[in-house]
Design an enzyme around this catalytic site. Structure first.
Site, PDB file in Angstrom:
ATOM      1  N   CYS A   1       0.720  -1.171  -0.059  1.00  0.00           N
ATOM      2  CA  CYS A   1       0.054   0.067  -0.074  1.00  0.00           C
ATOM      3  C   CYS A   1       0.935   1.180   0.040  1.00  0.00           C
ATOM      4  O   CYS A   1       2.134   0.972  -0.554  1.00  0.00           O
ATOM      5  CB  CYS A   1      -0.881  -0.030   1.277  1.00  0.00           C
ATOM      6  SG  CYS A   1      -0.368  -0.069   2.915  1.00  0.00           S
ATOM      7  N   ILE A   2       0.505   2.398   0.549  1.00  0.00           N
ATOM      8  CA  ILE A   2       1.232   3.359   0.524  1.00  0.00           C
ATOM      9  C   ILE A   2       2.543   3.493   1.274  1.00  0.00           C
ATOM     10  O   ILE A   2       3.647   4.081   0.737  1.00  0.00           O
ATOM     11  CB  ILE A   2       0.440   4.610   1.148  1.00  0.00           C
ATOM     12  CG1 ILE A   2      -0.739   4.943   0.268  1.00  0.00           C
ATOM     13  CG2 ILE A   2       1.485   6.028   1.091  1.00  0.00           C
ATOM     14  CD1 ILE A   2      -1.774   5.949   0.712  1.00  0.00           C
TER      15      ILE A   2
END
Length: 631
Positions: free
Chosen positions: A26-27
């Site tokens: 993810c981020i």
């Protein structure tokens, strides 16, 4: 590869690539599904340079990297060969809740970057319209709106792809199912004339029927931007595909499996799955709105207070799809809106610490954490600054709760899935433009930031956890200036830079030295506790009585021997004395198997100390001075 050494170290310490069922990111996090999480060396990973922390939650093994996670992911995926690897069942039986979180995160995660990007474009387009910089009839507005709308409008096609990957199905079958749900001709039939008849008249499920399929009534609905129908349909399609693969001969399987799968699942989706899933989504949306309407202030306060805690454990994935569903069926969402102040509360606290601390090391952490937090990426602030010190994290939650209460009181809601942090602000522009609810979001942002700063700045923060204060030796009244680490082996000394294993030679694992063993025996290099002992026996971790973490890794790739030729003499958790025999190994047999037995001896928490000085000897005996740790 820029992060090759780190990538190799991560793969080794999650139990090797054979222990990885799947990998996404993810981020800020690498998200592993491991077949057996007990094989992962969590403490070694947490102590490794380049890794913020490790979280085990929601059935996932999450290695928090930071803002550069896409580059690290690319190197890990390339080295491990995970790009095309299908997810395999984990050896650990997951709870129903963990399985739900795992499925939801696996389906939605890959879309979030582009979903946020297109949402930001749509949000700024709405801002430009509200400010009078563009008109709704202008070509610029129309094109920007097309870019902003494209992903969410055709969301079923994108989710068909990600859901098919998650369910180990043909991704193009998943996309075809999604495309059939948003096929323009079917959508245009609704309202184009008199219905044939109406089903469920007089109920909340009243539905006009315009067409039939083989005489069966089809309840046409608009599936643009929806999420539940495509996920359920793709799941059913994956099961059908597996069934057809078993019964269709391999010579015609390539085209007949998709043929029969689509022929069954698409009508089934339009006739049964789609309507039922749509009604379920509408009920979910109305249910969340009902809770919000009971007390918007309390709902906002609770979302603000607990959002960062949900993020830490990865449990926010239970909330994100509800918000996306609300945007699809209600065209607005109050749930995620209540979390808007959280990142600003976090950076307010971080700024106060930055100004108050006398620790150069801590200040160096706060600057990038503050900058990334402005844009909604708070993991560096949480894991690097506030959470380890507990009180700052609690104060940030209090400030975020205040911001959430203001958002609820002002009726602030989001109308698109936009960016994070400051880029989320245009998401609050509704059909009425920049109204009181929009300005309420600005007020909540400011209050969260200022309150977080003031609570921390005047909250009696002290530098006792940081390097502004000398470290104390355990069980002594005197300050330790340095600790000498003895040699755990007898043999020839080599610099780390000369060994073949880049995870160690690059210094990614910490400073240290390597020894080519003359005998197959490892002794304790210091008094301390045996904090880790690999199940394969090839590596040992010790924390000395003065807090120095020492890793002894016998050979390169010897984990593949799975304990063969290694005989540990102690167990994890044992108190050990300097010179005590920890392990014996058959050096000649290991070399005969083709393995290099050169052994790195690493100070894995090197960053906690001023320096680690290696011996100048070319050969060492057991307990000879090997490394000097300057505290």
């Amino acid at each position: 590869m820029k992060y090759e050494a780190l990538a190799k170290a991560i793969i080794e310490n999650v139990g090797g690539k054979e222990n990885v069922a799947s990998l996404t990111h993810c981020i800020t996090r690498l998200r592993f599904k491991l077949k057996d999480e007990s094989k992962a060396n969590t403490e070694v990973l947490k102590a490794m340079d380049g890794i913020v922390t490790v979280i085990q939650s929601g059935g996932q093994y999450q290695v928090v990297i930071g803002n550069h996670v896409p580059e690290v992911y690319a190197d890990v995926a390339a080295i491990g060969g995970f790009q095309e690897a299908a997810a395999e069942p984990s050896g650990e039986k997951m709870s129903l809740f963990n399985r739900f979180i795992d499925i939801i995160s696996g389906v939605f995660q890959p879309t979030l970057g582009v979903l946020a990007a297109t949402g930001m474009i749509k949000g700024f387009n709405a801002l430009f319209l509200a400010l009078g910089w563009l008109t709704a009839a202008s070509g610029t507005y129309q094109i920007l709106n097309a870019i902003g709308d494209c992903l969410f409008y055709f969301f079923p096609i994108f989710l068909g792809y990600t859901a098919a990957k998650k369910f180990n199905a043909n991704i193009f079958i998943g996309m075809a199912i999604g495309a059939s749900l948003v096929y323009p001709t079917l959508s245009s039939i609704m309202g184009s004339g008199e219905p044939l008849y109406t089903l469920f008249s007089g109920t909340i499920f009243e539905s006009p029927v315009y067409i039939t399929f083989l005489g069966i009534p089809v309840i046409l609905m608009s599936y643009s931007s929806t999420v539940i129908p495509i996920i359920v349909s793709t799941y059913v399609g994956a099961k059908l595909e597996k069934l057809f693969r078993k019964i269709i001969p391999s010579v015609v399987r390539t085209f007949l499996v998709p043929f029969f799968t689509l022929l069954v699942v698409v009508p089934l989706s339009l006739i049964i799955i789609g309507p039922l899933s749509t009604w379920a989504g509408q009920l979910l949306g109305q249910g969340t709105l009902f809770l919000y309407n009971l007390s918007p202030v309390i709902e906002g306060l609770l979302m603000g207070a607990f959002w960062q805690i949900l993020v830490i454990f990865g449990l926010h994935w239970g909330v994100v799809p509800i918000a996306i569903n609300n945007l699809a069926v209600l065209k607005h969402d109050p749930i995620l809106a209540g979390t808007f102040g959280a990142s600003f509360a976090q950076i307010g606290v971080v700024l106060a610490i930055m100004l108050k601390t006398k620790s150069a090391k801590l200040r160096s952490l706060t600057i990038p954490a503050f900058i990334s937090g402005i844009f909604g990426v708070t993991e560096p602030a949480i894991y690097g600054v506030t959470l380890p010190r507990k009180k700052p994290f609690i104060l940030s939650c209090i400030a975020a709760a205040a911001g959430g209460a203001i958002l609820g009181a002002m009726g602030s809601q989001i109308y698109i899935m936009g960016g994070l942090g400051i880029f989320m602000l245009p998401s609050f522009i509704g059909p009425q433009g920049m109204d009181a609810a929009f300005y309420g979001a600005i007020i909540a942002m400011a209050v969260s930031f200022v309150l977080g700063f003031l609570l921390m700045f005047f909250g009696g923060y002290k530098d006792e956890e940081d390097d502004a204060k000398p470290k104390e030796a355990c069980n002594t009244e005197t300050l330790v200036k340095q600790e000498t680490i003895g040699s755990p082996l007898k043999g020839t000394v080599k610099p780390l830079s000369e060994i073949a294993d880049e995870a160690f030679s690059s210094g990614a694992m910490g400073k240290g030295i390597a020894i080519e063993p003359a005998e197959g025996k490892v002794v304790a290099p210091a008094d301390g506790v045996l904090t880790s002992l690999f199940s394969s026996g090839h590596a040992i971790g010790i924390t000395s009585d003065h807090g120095v973490d020492i890793l002894i890794h016998v050979g390169k790739d010897t984990v593949k021997l799975k304990g063969k030729y290694f005989a540990p003499k102690v167990k994890q958790g044992d108190q050990v004395r300097k010179g005590q025999v920890l392990m014996e190994f058959d050096a000649e047999a290991i070399k005969a198997e083709g393995y290099d037995i050169t052994t790195p001896v690493i100070i894995s928490n090197t960053g906690d100390y001023l320096d680690v000085i290696e011996t100048e000897r070319k050969a060492v005996d057991y307990q000879d001075d090997l490394l000097t740790v300057v505290i």
